[in-house]
Design an enzyme around this catalytic site. Structure first.
Site, mmCIF file in Angstrom:
data_model
loop_
_atom_site.group_PDB
_atom_site.id
_atom_site.type_symbol
_atom_site.label_atom_id
_atom_site.label_comp_id
_atom_site.label_asym_id
_atom_site.label_seq_id
_atom_site.Cartn_x
_atom_site.Cartn_y
_atom_site.Cartn_z
ATOM 1 N N VAL A 14 0.830 -1.209 0.000
ATOM 2 C CA VAL A 14 0.000 0.000 0.000
ATOM 3 C C VAL A 14 0.866 1.262 0.000
ATOM 4 O O VAL A 14 0.717 2.134 -0.859
ATOM 5 C CB VAL A 14 -0.958 -0.005 1.218
ATOM 6 N N CYS A 274 -5.971 -9.418 3.056
ATOM 7 C CA CYS A 274 -6.870 -8.594 3.868
ATOM 8 C C CYS A 274 -8.265 -9.140 4.131
ATOM 9 O O CYS A 274 -8.779 -8.960 5.237
ATOM 10 C CB CYS A 274 -6.980 -7.209 3.235
HETATM 11 P P1 NAD Z 1 3.050 -4.891 3.926
HETATM 12 O O1 NAD Z 1 3.354 -5.950 4.915
HETATM 13 O O2 NAD Z 1 3.279 -5.128 2.480
HETATM 14 O O3 NAD Z 1 3.880 -3.564 4.313
HETATM 15 C C1 NAD Z 1 3.977 -3.052 5.602
HETATM 16 C C2 NAD Z 1 5.384 -2.467 5.784
HETATM 17 O O4 NAD Z 1 5.435 -1.808 7.051
HETATM 18 C C3 NAD Z 1 6.494 -3.530 5.804
HETATM 19 O O5 NAD Z 1 7.426 -3.264 4.781
HETATM 20 C C4 NAD Z 1 7.108 -3.393 7.201
HETATM 21 O O6 NAD Z 1 8.502 -3.605 7.229
HETATM 22 C C5 NAD Z 1 6.763 -1.953 7.543
HETATM 23 N N1 NAD Z 1 6.809 -1.678 8.990
HETATM 24 C C6 NAD Z 1 6.282 -2.411 10.001
HETATM 25 N N2 NAD Z 1 6.538 -1.820 11.176
HETATM 26 C C7 NAD Z 1 7.250 -0.694 10.913
HETATM 27 C C8 NAD Z 1 7.790 0.329 11.715
HETATM 28 N N3 NAD Z 1 7.662 0.319 13.055
HETATM 29 N N4 NAD Z 1 8.471 1.354 11.118
HETATM 30 C C9 NAD Z 1 8.612 1.365 9.767
HETATM 31 N N5 NAD Z 1 8.107 0.422 8.952
HETATM 32 C C10 NAD Z 1 7.436 -0.605 9.513
HETATM 33 O O7 NAD Z 1 1.536 -4.480 4.189
HETATM 34 P P2 NAD Z 1 0.502 -3.840 3.121
HETATM 35 O O8 NAD Z 1 -0.081 -4.908 2.281
HETATM 36 O O9 NAD Z 1 1.133 -2.638 2.494
HETATM 37 O O10 NAD Z 1 -0.645 -3.369 4.120
HETATM 38 C C11 NAD Z 1 -0.478 -2.277 4.981
HETATM 39 C C12 NAD Z 1 -1.825 -1.928 5.576
HETATM 40 O O11 NAD Z 1 -2.714 -1.528 4.519
HETATM 41 C C13 NAD Z 1 -2.522 -3.072 6.295
HETATM 42 O O12 NAD Z 1 -3.220 -2.549 7.387
HETATM 43 C C14 NAD Z 1 -3.499 -3.590 5.263
HETATM 44 O O13 NAD Z 1 -4.636 -4.170 5.860
HETATM 45 C C15 NAD Z 1 -3.900 -2.329 4.528
HETATM 46 N N6 NAD Z 1 -4.346 -2.510 3.136
HETATM 47 C C16 NAD Z 1 -3.685 -3.384 2.315
HETATM 48 C C17 NAD Z 1 -4.088 -3.500 0.983
HETATM 49 C C18 NAD Z 1 -3.395 -4.439 0.035
HETATM 50 O O14 NAD Z 1 -3.855 -4.588 -1.083
HETATM 51 N N7 NAD Z 1 -2.308 -5.077 0.391
HETATM 52 C C19 NAD Z 1 -5.125 -2.702 0.494
HETATM 53 C C20 NAD Z 1 -5.753 -1.808 1.360
HETATM 54 C C21 NAD Z 1 -5.339 -1.724 2.679
HETATM 55 C C1 UGA Z 2 -9.412 -6.217 -1.752
HETATM 56 C C2 UGA Z 2 -10.451 -5.133 -2.045
HETATM 57 O O1 UGA Z 2 -11.012 -5.347 -3.341
HETATM 58 C C3 UGA Z 2 -9.814 -3.756 -1.968
HETATM 59 O O2 UGA Z 2 -10.821 -2.749 -2.140
HETATM 60 C C4 UGA Z 2 -9.135 -3.585 -0.615
HETATM 61 O O3 UGA Z 2 -8.494 -2.331 -0.531
HETATM 62 C C5 UGA Z 2 -8.127 -4.688 -0.407
HETATM 63 O O4 UGA Z 2 -8.807 -5.971 -0.502
HETATM 64 C C6 UGA Z 2 -7.481 -4.665 0.936
HETATM 65 O O5 UGA Z 2 -7.994 -4.088 1.877
HETATM 66 O O6 UGA Z 2 -6.452 -5.328 1.003
HETATM 67 P P1 UGA Z 2 -7.522 -7.455 -3.143
HETATM 68 O O7 UGA Z 2 -7.570 -8.427 -2.010
HETATM 69 O O8 UGA Z 2 -6.217 -6.913 -3.556
HETATM 70 O O9 UGA Z 2 -8.454 -6.193 -2.795
HETATM 71 O O10 UGA Z 2 -8.178 -8.112 -4.444
HETATM 72 P P2 UGA Z 2 -9.691 -8.435 -4.892
HETATM 73 O O11 UGA Z 2 -9.815 -8.091 -6.313
HETATM 74 O O12 UGA Z 2 -10.673 -7.847 -3.967
HETATM 75 O O13 UGA Z 2 -9.737 -10.016 -4.779
HETATM 76 C C7 UGA Z 2 -9.725 -10.675 -3.522
HETATM 77 C C8 UGA Z 2 -9.927 -12.160 -3.725
HETATM 78 O O14 UGA Z 2 -11.270 -12.443 -4.097
HETATM 79 C C9 UGA Z 2 -9.051 -12.761 -4.827
HETATM 80 O O15 UGA Z 2 -8.569 -14.022 -4.407
HETATM 81 C C10 UGA Z 2 -10.005 -12.902 -6.004
HETATM 82 O O16 UGA Z 2 -9.630 -13.922 -6.882
HETATM 83 C C11 UGA Z 2 -11.288 -13.232 -5.266
HETATM 84 N N1 UGA Z 2 -12.495 -12.866 -6.044
HETATM 85 C C12 UGA Z 2 -12.752 -11.571 -6.331
HETATM 86 C C13 UGA Z 2 -13.362 -13.863 -6.456
HETATM 87 O O17 UGA Z 2 -13.138 -15.067 -6.176
HETATM 88 N N2 UGA Z 2 -14.486 -13.511 -7.162
HETATM 89 C C14 UGA Z 2 -14.768 -12.218 -7.471
HETATM 90 O O18 UGA Z 2 -15.806 -11.976 -8.120
HETATM 91 C C15 UGA Z 2 -13.884 -11.231 -7.054
#
Ligand code: NAD
Ligand code: UGA
Length: 456
Positions: A14, A274
């Site tokens: 993110v 997530c």
């Molecule tokens: P990630 O694990 O890829 O990245 C998190 C980073 O934070 C890591 O690189 C870690 O080393 C760093 N970190 C941890 N503690 C730290 C500290 N004290 N100081 C500095 N850096 C530190 O996680 P992500 O997938 O980017 O997710 C981050 C947040 O965003 C989560 O809460 C997740 O639920 C949310 N989110 C993720 C997605 C997604 O698609 N992955 C989408 C929307 C929201």
């Molecule tokens: C999801 C949400 O779509 C984002 O809005 C959100 O920010 C993110 O989680 C998060 O908080 O991490 P993501 O997990 O990256 O995003 O991908 P999606 O496209 O939502 O797919 C999630 C899972 O559901 C995948 O395994 C996908 O294959 C599955 N999926 C999705 C289905 O099986 N059917 C569908 O119709 C859609």
């Protein structure tokens, strides 16, 4: 002189892409992303970015070392920042009280403590991580336990990007949500965060709410999306028993505007870092607030998801004469969805592990996720990772399609069929391939929520 110094703590899936797009759209701001993980920062500063996202490399190339910086100088960058986004990981707790459901907030709290330690002026702290509702209260207490007289405004600005489409989602979001305290200072902080997005997001798409609504909306959005997937997957099981076809059912049901056509694709179940963790967090919160019926309702979404992967393997066993022991199975795809190398909570993991428990031998191919797949399967015997799809499928008894990579449609299935053991099976866990064509070639093909096409 930059108009504002923006800092993001956490250079993950993110923080990295989000800040790259902010830097791209706001050339007047200086944007820095810091992390405790030196190798991750090194990768962001290299040609091989730590995250694969279509379009990301181009955005980073435009901005890096112009107004976008990746660094491990956490103290220096905290001092310099006006607005600090916190985008650290918030996984499910694996130990102690609330293990298996509650969010592990240790990384968030450690970040807050670093901010307190190094800040020497007032700052806006933005919750970008997904957090339990009311986290801002705890965050505020940690931040304000400082003796330097520094004041922090906390704003919630959850991220809704999906992996694989992160850049498009960030450049053209359905909405940007900003929650803040209902005080004059709180409103001013929200305006400052809004001003960043107003550089490219139309104002009517920027929603402001109170801070608790914003925190909760993020969990609810993910819960509603995951619930749709589980709802459709539950019906896919009924389709298989009744002769209905899940794609026909969802296409017709989805034509109702109130239902909508998107996010109704049946498959192996949702993966990703997530959905599961956020629903479990919601379940934990409902239990914590004395709402066991509400908690049980949402927990069922996760249970149904686990059932779907289990059901898929049971169907495979049934089709393959009740044994896969010593049979070779080619697995197409390991990422949790197409266009990402991320395998966190990928349903492929559950499917592969179950097949190995049945003593099958696996040959896994994925165009982007092979390195992560190797990590996920550490400790398992009889599993091979192949750089080429044809190597993975040569001589196998069955093929599993575990990820919806579009490139799998273009493989030469006649050649693959010719090189396979007979009878040749395809178990398409994503309903991706052209089943009629494959059946004509000679395959026995099984989908999700569809009548199998078999030669016997
Ligand atoms: P990630 O694990 O890829 O990245 C998190 C980073 O934070 C890591 O690189 C870690 O080393 C760093 N970190 C941890 N503690 C730290 C500290 N004290 N100081 C500095 N850096 C530190 O996680 P992500 O997938 O980017 O997710 C981050 C947040 O965003 C989560 O809460 C997740 O639920 C949310 N989110 C993720 C997605 C997604 O698609 N992955 C989408 C929307 C929201
Ligand atoms: C999801 C949400 O779509 C984002 O809005 C959100 O920010 C993110 O989680 C998060 O908080 O991490 P993501 O997990 O990256 O995003 O991908 P999606 O496209 O939502 O797919 C999630 C899972 O559901 C995948 O395994 C996908 O294959 C599955 N999926 C999705 C289905 O099986 N059917 C569908 O119709 C859609």
């Amino acid at each position: 002189m930059a108009k504002k110094n923006i800092l993001c703590i956490g250079a993950g899936y993110v923080g990295g892409p989000t800040m790259a797009v902010i830097a791209d759209k706001c050339p007047d701001y200086r944007v820095t992303v810091v992390d405790i993980n030196q190798s991750r920062i090194d990768a962001w500063n290299s040609d091989k970015l730590p995250v694969f996202e279509p379009g990301l490399a181009e955005v980073v190339a435009r901005c890096r070392n112009r107004n976008l910086f990746y660094s491990t100088d956490i103290p220096g960058e905290i001092k310099r920042a006006d607005i600090i986004f916190v985008s650290v990981n918030t996984p499910t707790k694996t130990f102690g009280y609330g293990a298996g459901k509650a969010a592990d907030l240790q990384f968030l709290e450690k970040t807050a403590r670093s901010i307190v330690e190094y800040a020497d002026s007032d700052k806006i702290v933005v919750e970008k991580s997904t957090l339990p509702v009311r986290t801002a209260q705890a965050l505020s207490r940690v931040l304000h336990a400082n003796t330097k007289g520094i004041h922090f405004q906390i704003v919630s600005n959850p991220e809704f990007l999906a992996e694989g489409t992160a850049i498009a989602d960030l450049e053209s979001p359905d909405r940007v949500l900003i929650g803040g305290m209902e005080t004059p200072e709180g409103r001013k902080a929200m305006e400052e965060v809004s001003a960043i997005y107003e550089n490219w997001v139309p104002k009517e798409r920027i929603i402001t709410t109170n801070i608790w609504s914003s925190e909760l909306t993020k969990l609810v959005s993910n819960a509603l999306l995951a619930q749709r997937v589980s709802s459709v997957n539950s019906i896919s099981a009924l389709c298989e028993r009744t002769g209905a076809d899940i794609d026909q059912v969802t296409a017709a049901a989805g034509r109702d505007k109130r239902i909508g056509a998107r996010f109704l694709k049946a498959g192996l179940g949702f993966g990703g870092s997530c959905f599961k963790k956020d629903i479990l967090n919601l379940v934990y919160l409902c239990e914590h607030y004395g709402l066991p019926e509400v908690a049980a309702y949402w927990e069922e979404v996760v249970k149904l998801n686990d059932y779907q992967a289990k059901r898929f393997v049971e169907n495979m066993l049934g089709a393959m004469f009740n044994t896969v022991a010593d049979k070779r199975i080619g697995v197409l795809g390991f990422a949790f969805k197409a266009d990402t190398g991320d395998t966190r909570e990928s349903p492929a993991i559950a499917v592969c592990r179950q097949l190995l428990e049945e003593h099958a031998e696996l040959f896994i191919y994925d165009p982007k996720a092979l390195e992560n797949a190797k990590q996920d399967m550490i400790g398992y015997q009889k599993v091979h990772f192949c750089e080429d799809p044809y190597d993975a499928l040569k001589g196998v008894h069955a093929i599993v399609v575990a990820t919806d990579w579009q490139c799998f449609k273009d493989l030469d299935y006649q050649k693959i069929f010719d090189d396979m053991e007979k009878p040749a099976f395809i178990f398409d866990g994503r309903n991706l391939l052209d089943r009629k064509k494959l059946f004509e070639i000679g395959f026995n093909i099984y989908g999700i929520g569809k009548k199998p096409l078999t030669k016997f």
